[in-house]
Design a protein around this motif. Structure first.
Motif, short mmCIF file in Angstrom:
data_model
loop_
_atom_site.label_atom_id
_atom_site.label_comp_id
_atom_site.label_asym_id
_atom_site.label_seq_id
_atom_site.Cartn_x
_atom_site.Cartn_y
_atom_site.Cartn_z
N CYS A 68 -119.39 96.08 117.97
CA CYS A 68 -118.16 94.48 117.36
C CYS A 68 -119.56 93.47 117.08
O CYS A 68 -120.70 93.68 117.56
N ILE A 69 -119.52 92.80 116.89
CA ILE A 69 -119.70 91.23 116.23
C ILE A 69 -119.57 90.77 117.77
O ILE A 69 -118.22 90.45 117.53
N MET A 70 -120.29 89.18 118.87
CA MET A 70 -119.44 88.42 119.17
C MET A 70 -120.81 87.08 118.78
O MET A 70 -121.91 86.91 119.13
N LYS A 71 -119.92 86.27 117.93
CA LYS A 71 -120.54 85.44 117.66
C LYS A 71 -119.85 83.63 118.68
O LYS A 71 -119.61 83.62 118.88
N LEU A 92 -119.11 86.69 130.17
CA LEU A 92 -118.03 87.47 128.67
C LEU A 92 -118.15 88.68 128.06
O LEU A 92 -117.48 89.77 128.38
N ILE A 93 -119.79 88.80 127.99
CA ILE A 93 -119.92 89.89 127.02
C ILE A 93 -119.87 90.64 127.89
O ILE A 93 -119.53 91.67 127.77
N SER A 118 -117.89 91.26 130.38
CA SER A 118 -116.92 91.80 130.81
C SER A 118 -116.41 92.87 130.17
O SER A 118 -115.05 92.81 130.32
N PHE A 119 -116.80 93.00 128.73
CA PHE A 119 -116.25 93.84 127.98
C PHE A 119 -116.98 95.28 128.02
O PHE A 119 -117.73 95.48 127.04
N PRO A 120 -117.09 95.60 128.94
CA PRO A 120 -118.83 97.21 129.49
C PRO A 120 -118.43 97.63 127.78
O PRO A 120 -119.14 98.77 128.07
N GLU A 121 -117.15 98.55 127.59
CA GLU A 121 -116.85 99.05 127.00
C GLU A 121 -117.40 98.73 124.73
O GLU A 121 -117.25 99.96 125.05
N GLU A 122 -117.73 98.11 124.76
CA GLU A 122 -118.46 97.34 124.15
C GLU A 122 -119.62 97.05 123.73
O GLU A 122 -120.21 97.28 125.01
#
Ligand SMILES: Nc1ncnc2c1ncn2[C@@H]1O[C@H](COP(=O)(O)OP(=O)(O)O)[C@@H](O)[C@H]1O
Ligand SMILES: N[C@@H](CC(=O)OP(=O)(O)O)C(=O)O
Length: 558
Positions: free
Chosen positions: A84-87, A105-106, A108-112
């Motif tokens: 995904c993109i996280m902007k 925050l970034i 906290s989504f280790p699956e990404e």
């Protein structure tokens, strides 16, 4: 954790496909404290697994295991694909503290396996630009301050202090000296000047991630394939960008476990090779462009509000989040909500408020073309569900989604006059106009239509007159039938009397009469099965017409 897991269970009800589950699940847990990346994965896995086991079937377990596999692949650096993109916009990375929170925050989504796009910190772009509210800012100050004083420009110092004092800003100082020498700030120089905002924020953020032991790599968008027109300050992304970005990513990033941190808002002019910018708020467009180029699962745009709201919260604080939008609705909302930022910050004659659009007007186009869902989330309140923008939504849930305000609009009104020749002159000319327009838009020239206008002046009180002007575009062949039906309804059946109670003004607010008349027009014409090709009102509320299955007059926004 408890609240987050109940959100997961209640919202999904195992109706959605597997990838949907993992997607929603992403937003259930967000840690606000710093953590070790591997450690937090362990906590997450155990907690989610327990919740899922106790609540759902094997199906979910399978989804979960798949996700675990993906996490492991990513951790081992074997994952070939970004997910995904996280902007993050300026407000999300406005300070060192905010940057730390965004890093958490970034992670906290280790699956990404995300690609991160960042705007300039806080109000940096405004500070670098010509003007900000009442004060002349760095660029304009440089024009008149004299070369020897350029290093003393307050905004330059302010940027140095606000950001890390260690950041090397010699190049920016040189540029301001150059502007001071030339006594001129061209659009091209303006773009070079404001590009420092994104270039700095991404370098700082990548450096911070590396410092805390998370591998990250900074990239400038103009170096990874963002090719644009040479329209400085408002450049358009060229098609060549998509394959160019994909090539860069596949050639250089895939086997690198570092998180890519990319500058939003910037590109490279295809003729000049100079740095261009995509117009204010352009980092949203950077994010969706990368999303489309790589065919990612999701584009996340993190803002300072709980998603797209029913209206601008700075205008009306009771605005509510809109859970679902289609790409078209979002594009329309972005387009009609887009503001001329410069105009409104033009000093004493302008307003002393700045206005902000929620999405860049062009940003939905790549997402729609690539059919990639866009999730608008709040970086200050990550647990809020946000807004999911996708191809379709359940229209029975909400007819109207939002009210947007576009200020400072210029209207082009073409009226055929005798000077132009005899009747039909403009119609003939239209063929040429259409040819020109087809270069930039999908143009449907609808012929053999009639315009029926309902015009009036309704007196509500001795003081207030309300002008009514509703125009409907119908087939020539059905026009007479439509006139008859409308006449019967409005002038013969007492319908207008029925509408009058709605005309009363409350607290000086405008009457919804036009809306009711428009609605009644649709009812009447649909009862006789006539096609309405378009409808125009003085203050068009496009959503009403669109949701009634009618064609929107401006239909080529995305
Ligand atoms: N309909 C709307 N929904 C949400 N926000 C809106 C809307 N209209 C205007 N805004 C403004 O847009 C801003 C968008 O958030 P912000 O974090 O500033 O975005 P970004 O930094 O990514 O440009 C909000 O703070 C809000 O003031
Ligand atoms: N920094 C640029 C680009 C941008 O996208 O900003 P934000 O995401 O904060 O709106 C601007 O202010 O326009």
């Amino acid at each position: 954790m408890a609240a987050a897991s109940s959100h997961f269970c209640v919202d999904n009800k195992i109706k959605t496909p597997c990838h949907e589950l993992t997607r929603i699940c992403r937003f259930c847990h967000v840690q606000s404290h710093s953590f070790n990346r591997i450690g937090i994965e362990g906590i997450f896995c155990r907690t989610r697994r327990a919740v899922l086991r106790s609540n759902h079937s094997n199906k979910i377990e399978a989804v979960f295991d798949k996700k675990k596999e993906k996490e492991k692949r990513n951790r081992d650096g074997e994952g070939k694909n970004f997910s995904c993109i996280m902007k993050f916009g300026g407000s999300s990375v406005a300070s060192a503290e905010r940057m730390r929170e965004i890093a958490d925050l970034i992670l906290s989504f280790p699956e990404e396996r995300p690609i991160v796009v960042l705007s300039a910190m806080g109000k940096t772009t405004n500070k670098l630009l010509l003007v900000d509210l009442w004060c002349v800012q760095a660029g304009e100050k440089a024009v008149s301050c004299g070369v020897s004083n350029a290093s003393e420009i307050e905004e330059l110092k302010c940027i140095l202090v606000a950001l890390f004092p260690t950041v090397h800003l010699e190049e920016l100082e040189q540029l301001l000296k150059g502007i001071a020498m030339m006594k001129e700030l061209t659009p091209r120089t303006t773009d070079y000047l404001v590009s420092f905002g994104e270039c700095m924020s991404t370098r700082i953020f990548a450096a911070y991630l590396n410092k805390i032991g998370v591998k990250a790599h900074q990239y400038d968008a103009f170096d990874i394939g963002f090719i644009t027109t040479d329209d400085f300050t408002n450049a358009d992304i060229l098609e060549a960008t998509y394959p160019a970005v994909a090539r860069t990513v596949h050639a250089n990033w895939i086997d690198d476990t570092a998180i890519p941190i990319v500058t939003g808002f910037l590109g490279k002019g295809w003729k000049t090779g100079a740095i261009t910018t995509l117009g204010r708020g352009g980092s949203d467009l950077t994010a969706t462009t990368i999303g489309k180029a790589l065919g990612l699962q999701e584009i996340q745009v993190w803002k300072d509000v709980d998603g797209v709201l029913t209206c601008d919260p700075t205008i009306y604080p009771h605005a509510e989040p809109v859970p679902y939008l289609t790409f078209e609705e979002a594009a329309e909302l972005a387009y009609f909500g887009a503001q001329d930022v410069y105009f409104f910050s033009m000093g004493p004659t302008g307003s002393n408020r700045t206005f902000h659009e929620v999405l860049h007007p062009q940003s939905m186009r790549p997402a729609r073309e690539g059919d990639i869902p866009v999730r608008v989330k709040n970086s200050y309140n990550p647990k809020a569900p946000g807004t999911l923008i996708s191809k379709a939504r359940d229209k029975s849930k909400a007819v109207l989604t939002s009210i947007v305000l576009k200020r400072n609009v210029t209207m082009l009104d073409i009226v055929s006059t005798r000077m132009l020749g005899q009747f039909g002159f403009l119609a003939k000319e239209l063929d040429n106009v259409v040819q020109e327009l087809e270069k930039v838009a999908i143009v449907n020239l609808l012929q053999q239509r009639s315009i029926i206008s309902l015009i009036g002046n309704i007196q509500h009180s001795s003081l207030i007159l309300e002008k009514v002007n509703i125009s409907l575009i119908v087939n020539d062949s059905e026009a007479e039938k439509c006139i008859k039906a409308l006449h019967q309804s409005f002038f013969e059946s007492g319908d207008l009397l029925e509408l009058m109670p709605y005309c009363r003004f409350g607290n000086g607010s405008p009457s919804p009469l036009q809306g009711f008349i428009a609605e009644r027009c649709f009812e009447v014409l649909s009862s006789i099965k006539s096609t309405i090709w378009s409808a125009l009102r003085e203050f068009p509320s496009a959503s009403i017409f669109r949701d009634r299955g009618c064609i929107l007059f401006i239909s080529s926004l995305v």
